[in-house]
Design a protein around this motif. Structure first.
Motif, PDB file in Angstrom:
ATOM      1  N   PHE A   1       0.836  -1.204   0.000  1.00 55.49           N
ATOM      2  CA  PHE A   1       0.000   0.000   0.000  1.00 55.49           C
ATOM      3  C   PHE A   1       0.872   1.255   0.000  1.00 55.49           C
ATOM      4  CE2 PHE A   1      -2.338   3.333   2.347  1.00 55.49           C
ATOM      5  CZ  PHE A   1      -3.479   3.419   1.567  1.00 55.49           C
ATOM      6  N   ASP A   2       0.456   2.257  -0.743  1.00 55.56           N
ATOM      7  CA  ASP A   2       1.187   3.526  -0.835  1.00 55.56           C
ATOM      8  C   ASP A   2       0.788   4.392   0.363  1.00 55.56           C
ATOM      9  OD1 ASP A   2       2.361   5.924  -1.395  1.00 55.56           O
ATOM     10  OD2 ASP A   2       1.256   6.290  -3.256  1.00 55.56           O
ATOM     11  N   TYR A   3       1.661   4.437   1.366  1.00 54.75           N
ATOM     12  CA  TYR A   3       1.316   5.142   2.599  1.00 54.75           C
ATOM     13  C   TYR A   3       1.265   6.655   2.435  1.00 54.75           C
ATOM     14  CZ  TYR A   3       1.342   0.808   5.189  1.00 54.75           C
ATOM     15  OH  TYR A   3       1.034  -0.445   5.646  1.00 54.75           O
ATOM     16  N   ASP A   4       1.722   7.147   1.297  1.00 56.30           N
ATOM     17  CA  ASP A   4       1.511   8.567   0.994  1.00 56.30           C
ATOM     18  C   ASP A   4       0.021   8.891   0.922  1.00 56.30           C
ATOM     19  OD1 ASP A   4       3.953   9.714   0.994  1.00 56.30           O
ATOM     20  OD2 ASP A   4       4.231   9.736  -1.173  1.00 56.30           O
TER      21      ASP A   4
ATOM     22  N   GLY B   1     -13.892   9.178   0.844  1.00 56.61           N
ATOM     23  CA  GLY B   1     -13.322   9.123   2.185  1.00 56.61           C
ATOM     24  C   GLY B   1     -11.811   9.087   2.145  1.00 56.61           C
ATOM     25  N   SER B   2     -11.213   9.027   3.337  1.00 56.60           N
ATOM     26  CA  SER B   2      -9.757   9.054   3.488  1.00 56.60           C
ATOM     27  C   SER B   2      -9.305   7.885   4.351  1.00 56.60           C
ATOM     28  CB  SER B   2      -9.313  10.367   4.157  1.00 56.60           C
ATOM     29  OG  SER B   2      -9.777  11.498   3.448  1.00 56.60           O
ATOM     30  N   ILE B   3      -8.023   7.527   4.216  1.00 57.91           N
ATOM     31  CA  ILE B   3      -7.428   6.498   5.063  1.00 57.91           C
ATOM     32  C   ILE B   3      -6.652   7.188   6.187  1.00 57.91           C
ATOM     33  CG2 ILE B   3      -5.776   4.591   5.183  1.00 57.91           C
ATOM     34  CD1 ILE B   3      -8.287   3.868   3.661  1.00 57.91           C
ATOM     35  N   LEU B   4      -6.900   6.746   7.405  1.00 58.35           N
ATOM     36  CA  LEU B   4      -6.244   7.326   8.576  1.00 58.35           C
ATOM     37  C   LEU B   4      -5.507   6.233   9.342  1.00 58.35           C
ATOM     38  CD1 LEU B   4      -6.085  10.024  10.293  1.00 58.35           C
ATOM     39  CD2 LEU B   4      -7.873   8.999  11.713  1.00 58.35           C
ATOM     40  N   LEU B   5      -4.261   6.534   9.733  1.00 55.95           N
ATOM     41  CA  LEU B   5      -3.440   5.618  10.527  1.00 55.95           C
ATOM     42  C   LEU B   5      -3.020   6.331  11.813  1.00 55.95           C
ATOM     43  CD1 LEU B   5      -1.079   4.313   7.690  1.00 55.95           C
ATOM     44  CD2 LEU B   5      -3.128   3.190   8.580  1.00 55.95           C
ATOM     45  N   PRO B   6      -3.891   6.434  12.795  1.00 56.75           N
ATOM     46  CA  PRO B   6      -3.577   7.240  13.981  1.00 56.75           C
ATOM     47  C   PRO B   6      -2.481   6.656  14.856  1.00 56.75           C
ATOM     48  CG  PRO B   6      -5.640   6.072  14.294  1.00 56.75           C
ATOM     49  CD  PRO B   6      -5.244   5.860  12.857  1.00 56.75           C
ATOM     50  N   GLY B   7      -2.122   5.379  14.666  1.00 58.53           N
ATOM     51  CA  GLY B   7      -1.030   4.779  15.421  1.00 58.53           C
ATOM     52  C   GLY B   7       0.117   4.337  14.546  1.00 58.53           C
ATOM     53  N   GLY B   8       0.220   4.928  13.345  1.00 50.80           N
ATOM     54  CA  GLY B   8       1.260   4.513  12.415  1.00 50.80           C
ATOM     55  C   GLY B   8       0.879   3.257  11.654  1.00 50.80           C
ATOM     56  N   HIS B   9       1.773   2.800  10.779  1.00 45.71           N
ATOM     57  CA  HIS B   9       1.424   1.699   9.879  1.00 45.71           C
ATOM     58  C   HIS B   9       1.297   0.354  10.589  1.00 45.71           C
ATOM     59  CE1 HIS B   9       5.813   1.172  10.032  1.00 45.71           C
ATOM     60  NE2 HIS B   9       5.634  -0.047   9.574  1.00 45.71           N
ATOM     61  N   ARG B  10       1.778   0.280  11.826  1.00 43.87           N
ATOM     62  CA  ARG B  10       1.640  -0.972  12.574  1.00 43.87           C
ATOM     63  C   ARG B  10       0.386  -1.003  13.447  1.00 43.87           C
ATOM     64  NH1 ARG B  10       6.928  -2.048  15.750  1.00 43.87           N
ATOM     65  NH2 ARG B  10       7.096   0.226  15.805  1.00 43.87           N
TER      66      ARG B  10
ATOM     67  N   GLY C   1      13.721   6.426   2.999  1.00 42.66           N
ATOM     68  CA  GLY C   1      13.361   5.064   2.652  1.00 42.66           C
ATOM     69  C   GLY C   1      12.587   4.336   3.733  1.00 42.66           C
ATOM     70  N   LEU C   2      11.988   5.081   4.647  1.00 42.65           N
ATOM     71  CA  LEU C   2      11.166   4.502   5.703  1.00 42.65           C
ATOM     72  C   LEU C   2       9.709   4.452   5.251  1.00 42.65           C
ATOM     73  CD1 LEU C   2      12.662   6.632   8.639  1.00 42.65           C
ATOM     74  CD2 LEU C   2      13.344   4.303   7.964  1.00 42.65           C
ATOM     75  N   VAL C   3       8.884   3.707   5.965  1.00 45.85           N
ATOM     76  CA  VAL C   3       7.452   3.687   5.649  1.00 45.85           C
ATOM     77  C   VAL C   3       6.882   5.076   5.957  1.00 45.85           C
ATOM     78  CG1 VAL C   3       5.204   2.703   6.197  1.00 45.85           C
ATOM     79  CG2 VAL C   3       7.242   1.243   6.172  1.00 45.85           C
ATOM     80  N   PRO C   4       6.359   5.783   4.955  1.00 35.86           N
ATOM     81  CA  PRO C   4       5.908   7.168   5.168  1.00 35.86           C
ATOM     82  C   PRO C   4       4.496   7.239   5.736  1.00 35.86           C
ATOM     83  CG  PRO C   4       5.692   6.614   2.860  1.00 35.86           C
ATOM     84  CD  PRO C   4       6.295   5.405   3.522  1.00 35.86           C
ATOM     85  N   ASP C   5       4.364   6.830   7.016  1.00 33.90           N
ATOM     86  CA  ASP C   5       3.035   6.860   7.636  1.00 33.90           C
ATOM     87  C   ASP C   5       2.786   8.129   8.439  1.00 33.90           C
ATOM     88  OD1 ASP C   5       4.632   6.455   9.850  1.00 33.90           O
ATOM     89  OD2 ASP C   5       3.839   4.466  10.346  1.00 33.90           O
ATOM     90  N   GLY C   6       3.815   8.984   8.558  1.00 31.60           N
ATOM     91  CA  GLY C   6       3.629  10.263   9.249  1.00 31.60           C
ATOM     92  C   GLY C   6       3.620  10.161  10.754  1.00 31.60           C
ATOM     93  N   TYR C   7       3.909   8.988  11.306  1.00 28.08           N
ATOM     94  CA  TYR C   7       3.824   8.823  12.761  1.00 28.08           C
ATOM     95  C   TYR C   7       5.073   9.381  13.436  1.00 28.08           C
ATOM     96  CZ  TYR C   7       2.758   6.828  17.295  1.00 28.08           C
ATOM     97  OH  TYR C   7       2.474   6.670  18.630  1.00 28.08           O
ATOM     98  N   PRO C   8       4.907  10.337  14.346  1.00 33.05           N
ATOM     99  CA  PRO C   8       6.066  10.989  14.987  1.00 33.05           C
ATOM    100  C   PRO C   8       6.621  10.141  16.125  1.00 33.05           C
ATOM    101  CG  PRO C   8       4.033  11.978  15.788  1.00 33.05           C
ATOM    102  CD  PRO C   8       3.623  10.948  14.759  1.00 33.05           C
TER     103      PRO C   8
END
Length: 399
Positions: A247-250, A282-291, A383-390
């Motif tokens: 999946f394209d996490y962008d 709609g949109s895809i949301l990953l509030p805890g990152g890709h994991r 080159g990391l999974v770009p899920d935006g999780y800080p």
């Protein structure tokens, strides 16, 4: 995103402006507040408060240093979304919510019919904000607002809230005016300015009483609030989904909105494997990152955000409302080995992102959309999974 800044279960609508730059005053005193009240009196009267009401309720109002401390330190502590949800959507809260709905079923069904907001959503807000009316706050609202207006870091904001609170008192809408530290009060923790705009007299007694034992006015006012901000009748807040390999996490951001058919074509499915329900783009949301858990969200998600902007709060309202409607709990696990960043670490993250050429939108410790976008861009560049999780991992790479 994924980090909850000072989020409690009783802070509805307390979305505070940032402190004024350079305004960092010493702790005030009772004498200082008394003097401030004298200066405030003509401004309140000019705003329509009668002198008799002002003098009756503002003389002797007490300075509360604990309120100032809470205001100054609200961003020091943070929770991960999973720690927050453990409390916000606990089995006890679900069980108490089912009892509250059963006890107030006729009322909630009338409110749903009149305002188009599902009774379980209204009940979920009630549950998070005051544990279904069992804890509505115990601090004098006028004292808290006067203390914060006098303290000065957000003086204009809290003075306006205090004037709105005085209008509530002058209209005879409340007998015991107590709430949480920043002035939110009642069954669903309305700020006074929200009472002015959205409160309704649902029980027809001539008062818009959000504070008494009868929750009718408070629950109807909450539905009115959500309807005003664009609640779409029949549309869910979101659904839990699984994402396909590769999946394209962008694409995982509220800023990317696609028709459900497009998400379906990309391989996104309900968490059990079924096809996605179509409630519009709609949109895809990953509030805890890709994991962590993934959600397909619709505009009603943003409507709940008007109550409280933290993703964790909105997911909690949504998940609790699902449970109250006999729906499933969130099924995917969370990366519980991760901890939340401290305020100092969040600021460092933003500062290092900026130095690396990824604009975080300022260094304030708030993980808002610009910071999340900057984290995404940095992750992609490395080159990391770009899920935006800080995460602490991202901070480590930046260091």
């Amino acid at each position: 995103m994924g980090v909850v800044l000072g989020l409690s279960t009783a802070q509805g609508q307390t979305i505070l402006p940032d402190p004024v730059d350079g305004v960092e005053v010493e702790m005030g005193t009772q004498a200082g507040l008394d003097a401030w009240v004298v200066g405030f009196r003509p401004r309140a009267i000019a705003a329509g408060i009668s002198a008799s009401t002002f003098d009756a309720v503002m003389r002797g109002v007490e300075f509360n240093p604990k309120v100032v401390e809470r205001d100054r330190n609200q961003n020091e502590f943070s929770k991960t979304i999973w720690d927050y949800l453990d409390t916000a959507v606990s089995e006890d809260r679900v069980a108490l919510g089912l009892k509250a709905i059963e006890k107030n079923r006729a009322l909630l069904e009338r409110i749903e019919a009149d305002y188009g907001v599902k009774k379980e959503v209204v009940a979920a807000v009630w549950g998070l904000e005051s544990a279904y009316g069992t804890y509505r706050g115990d601090l004098p609202v006028l004292g808290s607002l006067a203390t914060l207006a006098y303290e000065g870091r957000r003086g204009a904001f809290f003075e306006a809230e205090l004037i709105a609170a005085l209008k509530i008192v002058e209209g005879g809408h409340v007998e015991r005016f107590e709430g949480s530290w920043a002035g939110a009060s009642g069954h669903t923790q309305f700020m006074p300015s929200s009472w002015e705009k959205f409160a309704v007299d649902f029980d027809g007694d001539g008062k818009k009483n959000l504070w008494g034992d009868d929750p009718a006015d408070a629950l109807a006012s909450t539905a009115n609030y959500l309807r005003y901000w664009g609640w779409v009748k029949g549309q869910p807040w979101g659904v839990e989904v699984t994402l396909p390999a590769g999946f394209d996490y962008d694409q995982s951001t509220e800023r990317v909105v696609k028709p459900v058919a497009d998400w379906q074509a990309m391989g996104v499915r309900l968490v059990g494997g079924a096809d996605l329900p179509d409630h519009g783009p709609g949109s895809i949301l990953l509030p805890g990152g890709h994991r962590g858990a993934a959600f397909l969200i619709w505009p009603n998600f943003q409507v709940i955000e008007k109550y409280n902007t933290a993703d964790a709060y909105v997911v909690a309202i949504g998940s609790l409302s699902d449970r109250l409607a006999d729906g499933p709990a969130i099924r995917h696990g969370w990366p519980r080995e991760l901890r939340a960043l401290t305020l100092a670490e969040r600021r460092e993250l933003q500062e290092l992102l900026g130095r690396a050429g990824f604009d975080p939108g300022g260094v304030d410790g708030r993980m808002g959309p610009k910071t999340v976008a900057a984290v995404k861009a940095f992750q992609k560049a490395r080159g990391l999974v770009p899920d935006g999780y800080p995460s602490l991992e991202v901070l480590g790479f930046l260091r």
